[in-house]
Design an enzyme around this catalytic site. Structure first.
Site, PDB file in Angstrom:
ATOM      1  N   MET A  33      -6.994   3.961   5.155  1.00 49.10           N
ATOM      2  CA  MET A  33      -7.441   4.127   6.537  1.00 49.10           C
ATOM      3  C   MET A  33      -6.282   3.891   7.509  1.00 49.10           C
ATOM      4  O   MET A  33      -6.499   3.675   8.700  1.00 49.10           O
ATOM      5  CB  MET A  33      -8.592   3.173   6.836  1.00 49.10           C
ATOM      6  CG  MET A  33      -9.807   3.485   5.959  1.00 49.10           C
ATOM      7  SD  MET A  33     -11.360   2.960   6.671  1.00 49.10           S
ATOM      8  CE  MET A  33     -11.091   1.208   6.792  1.00 49.10           C
ATOM      9  N   GLY A  34      -5.053   3.927   6.995  1.00 49.08           N
ATOM     10  CA  GLY A  34      -3.895   3.747   7.864  1.00 49.08           C
ATOM     11  C   GLY A  34      -3.656   2.283   8.198  1.00 49.08           C
ATOM     12  O   GLY A  34      -4.171   1.400   7.519  1.00 49.08           O
ATOM     13  N   LEU A  36      -0.855   0.832   7.752  1.00 44.36           N
ATOM     14  CA  LEU A  36      -0.380   0.535   6.394  1.00 44.36           C
ATOM     15  C   LEU A  36       0.512  -0.700   6.357  1.00 44.36           C
ATOM     16  O   LEU A  36       1.251  -0.983   7.302  1.00 44.36           O
ATOM     17  CB  LEU A  36       0.375   1.755   5.842  1.00 44.36           C
ATOM     18  CG  LEU A  36      -0.444   3.052   5.795  1.00 44.36           C
ATOM     19  CD1 LEU A  36       0.388   4.183   5.177  1.00 44.36           C
ATOM     20  CD2 LEU A  36      -1.745   2.870   5.022  1.00 44.36           C
ATOM     21  N   HIS A  40      -0.440  -1.357   0.748  1.00 42.90           N
ATOM     22  CA  HIS A  40      -0.544   0.097   0.577  1.00 42.90           C
ATOM     23  C   HIS A  40       0.724   0.645  -0.094  1.00 42.90           C
ATOM     24  O   HIS A  40       0.653   1.539  -0.935  1.00 42.90           O
ATOM     25  CB  HIS A  40      -0.743   0.777   1.928  1.00 42.90           C
ATOM     26  CG  HIS A  40      -2.009   0.389   2.638  1.00 42.90           C
ATOM     27  ND1 HIS A  40      -2.017  -0.403   3.756  1.00 42.90           N
ATOM     28  CD2 HIS A  40      -3.308   0.684   2.383  1.00 42.90           C
ATOM     29  CE1 HIS A  40      -3.275  -0.567   4.169  1.00 42.90           C
ATOM     30  NE2 HIS A  40      -4.071   0.080   3.352  1.00 42.90           N
ATOM     31  N   GLN A  66     -18.295   4.691   6.921  1.00 43.11           N
ATOM     32  CA  GLN A  66     -18.326   3.493   6.090  1.00 43.11           C
ATOM     33  C   GLN A  66     -18.326   2.203   6.900  1.00 43.11           C
ATOM     34  O   GLN A  66     -18.289   1.113   6.342  1.00 43.11           O
ATOM     35  CB  GLN A  66     -17.170   3.489   5.092  1.00 43.11           C
ATOM     36  CG  GLN A  66     -15.809   3.224   5.715  1.00 43.11           C
ATOM     37  CD  GLN A  66     -14.702   3.411   4.697  1.00 43.11           C
ATOM     38  OE1 GLN A  66     -14.415   4.518   4.258  1.00 43.11           O
ATOM     39  NE2 GLN A  66     -14.074   2.312   4.298  1.00 43.11           N
ATOM     40  N   GLY A 155      -6.808  -0.185  -4.704  1.00 41.06           N
ATOM     41  CA  GLY A 155      -6.392  -1.583  -4.797  1.00 41.06           C
ATOM     42  C   GLY A 155      -7.494  -2.466  -5.370  1.00 41.06           C
ATOM     43  O   GLY A 155      -8.674  -2.286  -5.071  1.00 41.06           O
ATOM     44  N   VAL A 184      -1.760  -7.396  -3.164  1.00 42.37           N
ATOM     45  CA  VAL A 184      -0.511  -7.929  -2.620  1.00 42.37           C
ATOM     46  C   VAL A 184      -0.865  -8.991  -1.576  1.00 42.37           C
ATOM     47  O   VAL A 184      -1.744  -8.770  -0.734  1.00 42.37           O
ATOM     48  CB  VAL A 184       0.334  -6.805  -1.991  1.00 42.37           C
ATOM     49  CG1 VAL A 184       1.572  -7.369  -1.302  1.00 42.37           C
ATOM     50  CG2 VAL A 184       0.721  -5.798  -3.056  1.00 42.37           C
ATOM     51  N   ARG A 195      -6.736  -5.678   8.830  1.00 40.27           N
ATOM     52  CA  ARG A 195      -7.476  -6.442   9.846  1.00 40.27           C
ATOM     53  C   ARG A 195      -6.875  -7.829  10.085  1.00 40.27           C
ATOM     54  O   ARG A 195      -7.302  -8.516  11.008  1.00 40.27           O
ATOM     55  CB  ARG A 195      -8.943  -6.580   9.451  1.00 40.27           C
ATOM     56  CG  ARG A 195      -9.727  -5.252   9.480  1.00 40.27           C
ATOM     57  CD  ARG A 195     -11.179  -5.504   9.146  1.00 40.27           C
ATOM     58  NE  ARG A 195     -12.014  -4.307   9.204  1.00 40.27           N
ATOM     59  CZ  ARG A 195     -12.243  -3.484   8.176  1.00 40.27           C
ATOM     60  NH1 ARG A 195     -11.657  -3.706   7.014  1.00 40.27           N
ATOM     61  NH2 ARG A 195     -13.042  -2.439   8.324  1.00 40.27           N
TER      62      ARG A 195
HETATM   63  P1  AMP Z   1      -7.728   0.428   3.417  1.00 41.81           P
HETATM   64  O1  AMP Z   1      -6.685   1.184   4.153  1.00 41.81           O
HETATM   65  O2  AMP Z   1      -7.809  -1.023   3.783  1.00 41.81           O
HETATM   66  O3  AMP Z   1      -9.054   1.126   3.366  1.00 41.81           O
HETATM   67  O4  AMP Z   1      -7.250   0.376   1.912  1.00 41.81           O
HETATM   68  C1  AMP Z   1      -6.767   1.507   1.245  1.00 41.81           C
HETATM   69  C2  AMP Z   1      -6.417   1.125  -0.166  1.00 41.81           C
HETATM   70  O5  AMP Z   1      -5.445   0.082  -0.145  1.00 41.81           O
HETATM   71  C3  AMP Z   1      -7.621   0.583  -0.951  1.00 41.81           C
HETATM   72  O6  AMP Z   1      -7.553   1.075  -2.280  1.00 41.81           O
HETATM   73  C4  AMP Z   1      -7.395  -0.897  -0.900  1.00 41.81           C
HETATM   74  O7  AMP Z   1      -7.981  -1.588  -1.985  1.00 41.81           O
HETATM   75  C5  AMP Z   1      -5.896  -0.991  -0.943  1.00 41.81           C
HETATM   76  N1  AMP Z   1      -5.407  -2.258  -0.395  1.00 41.81           N
HETATM   77  C6  AMP Z   1      -5.699  -2.797   0.812  1.00 41.81           C
HETATM   78  N2  AMP Z   1      -5.111  -4.014   0.935  1.00 41.81           N
HETATM   79  C7  AMP Z   1      -4.441  -4.236  -0.224  1.00 41.81           C
HETATM   80  C8  AMP Z   1      -3.645  -5.301  -0.721  1.00 41.81           C
HETATM   81  N3  AMP Z   1      -3.419  -6.409  -0.009  1.00 41.81           N
HETATM   82  N4  AMP Z   1      -3.113  -5.191  -1.968  1.00 41.81           N
HETATM   83  C9  AMP Z   1      -3.346  -4.083  -2.719  1.00 41.81           C
HETATM   84  N5  AMP Z   1      -4.089  -3.031  -2.292  1.00 41.81           N
HETATM   85  C10 AMP Z   1      -4.629  -3.110  -1.083  1.00 41.81           C
END
Ligand code: AMP
Length: 283
Positions: A33-34, A36, A40, A66, A155, A184, A195
């Site tokens: 969702m950006g 980043l 990511h 969502q 993730g 991470v 967030r």
């Molecule tokens: P999001 O942009 O938060 O929707 O996440 C996109 C992808 O990045 C999803 O597969 C998340 O599980 C992964 N992700 C988000 N935060 C982390 C993190 N701290 N470590 C590893 N993967 C992450």
């Protein structure tokens, strides 16, 4: 990885993406969702490790379907230029940042796939974010349709989401290999999240309780004691759940099965989630 991919193609329309995709036999997609961060970037590294010969496509789309709270959607950070730079540095070949009209040409209510059972396990995300996984399944299926990947990276940070997507891909026979990548964390243990920028300094200190609770739970030999221990560590927070479950089905944990400790809690204006493997025999 400077020099791996000196340029990254940024596509905001499907016609631009389709032009890029024409020259590519297979690709691996990293849906985001950006806003980043290093978490990511680590998914992009995992993509390169899993399929070194396939170009990496990163999708950036803040999916309205969502979000259970309108305010959370509205304030979700949008940082496309910085995101594109991070994707380039991490070796991605293409960023697809489509409009909602391109993702949902028939409107956001059309095309919600059936939900796998793991999405609605009592006491977990569905209880506190009803409708969330319907939106996730809808957007992931649509993004797969749009990007046409052979593999996708998700993730472990969003553990239940990972299980839901694996189940959906299996049940709908989507033919996309799902690769999981570890969480991470910041140096102090807080799981990285887009967030986290909304946490005050005080919230941030309180938020460390999640990773501490997971560490302490891993020292306990029974589910009851592990859950009790997490409750104690999290006692100052507004906890939604802090439980041990079967790592895959997310049903009650049974001896001999891999376990997972899962936490969701509200800290200040932010909802934090975290999880870790739970193996009683290691304790
Ligand atoms: P999001 O942009 O938060 O929707 O996440 C996109 C992808 O990045 C999803 O597969 C998340 O599980 C992964 N992700 C988000 N935060 C982390 C993190 N701290 N470590 C590893 N993967 C992450």
């Amino acid at each position: 990885m400077a020099g791996y991919a000196p340029v990254v193609e940024v596509c905001s329309t499907m016609s631009a993406y389709d032009r890029w995709r024409l020259g590519v036999e297979r690709c691996v997609v990293v849906p985001t969702m950006g806003a980043l961060h290093r978490g990511h970037a680590s998914l992009m590294e995992a993509a390169r490790r899993a399929r070194p010969e396939w170009p990496i496509v990163v999708t950036v789309f803040v999916n309205p379907t969502q979000f259970s709270e309108a305010a959370d959607f509205e304030r979700y950070p949008k940082t496309l230029d910085a995101d594109a730079a991070l994707c380039r540095d991490a070796g991605a070949a293409c960023v697809l940042a489509p409009s909602a009209a391109e993702v949902y040409p028939r409107g956001p209510l059309a095309g919600v796939p059936p939900l796998p059972a793991v999405a609605t396990r009592p006491g977990l995300e569905d209880r506190f974010r009803p409708g969330h996984f319907a939106g996730v399944c809808q957007v992931v299926r649509r993004l797969f349709e749009m990007t046409r990947p052979h593999a996708a990276i998700f993730g472990e940070k969003d553990w239940q989401q990972l299980q839901v997507i694996r189940a959906m891909v299996r049940e709908l026979d989507l033919g996309v290999e799902i690769v999981a990548s570890p969480t991470v964390r910041e140096a102090d243990g807080l799981a990285m999240s887009s967030r986290n920028r909304f946490l005050t300094a005080e919230d941030r200190t309180h938020g460390l309780a999640l990773s501490r609770a997971l560490r302490e739970a891993s020292q306990e030999r029974t589910v009851a004691r592990a859950e009790e221990r997490m409750a104690v560590v999290l006692s100052g927070l507004d906890v939604e759940y802090a439980v041990i479950r079967d790592a895959e089905s997310l049903e009650a944990w049974r001896e001999g099965r891999p376990g997972r400790a899962l936490i969701a809690a509200r800290v200040g204006s932010v909802r934090l989630i975290d999880n870790a493997a739970w193996h009683p025999r290691d304790a």
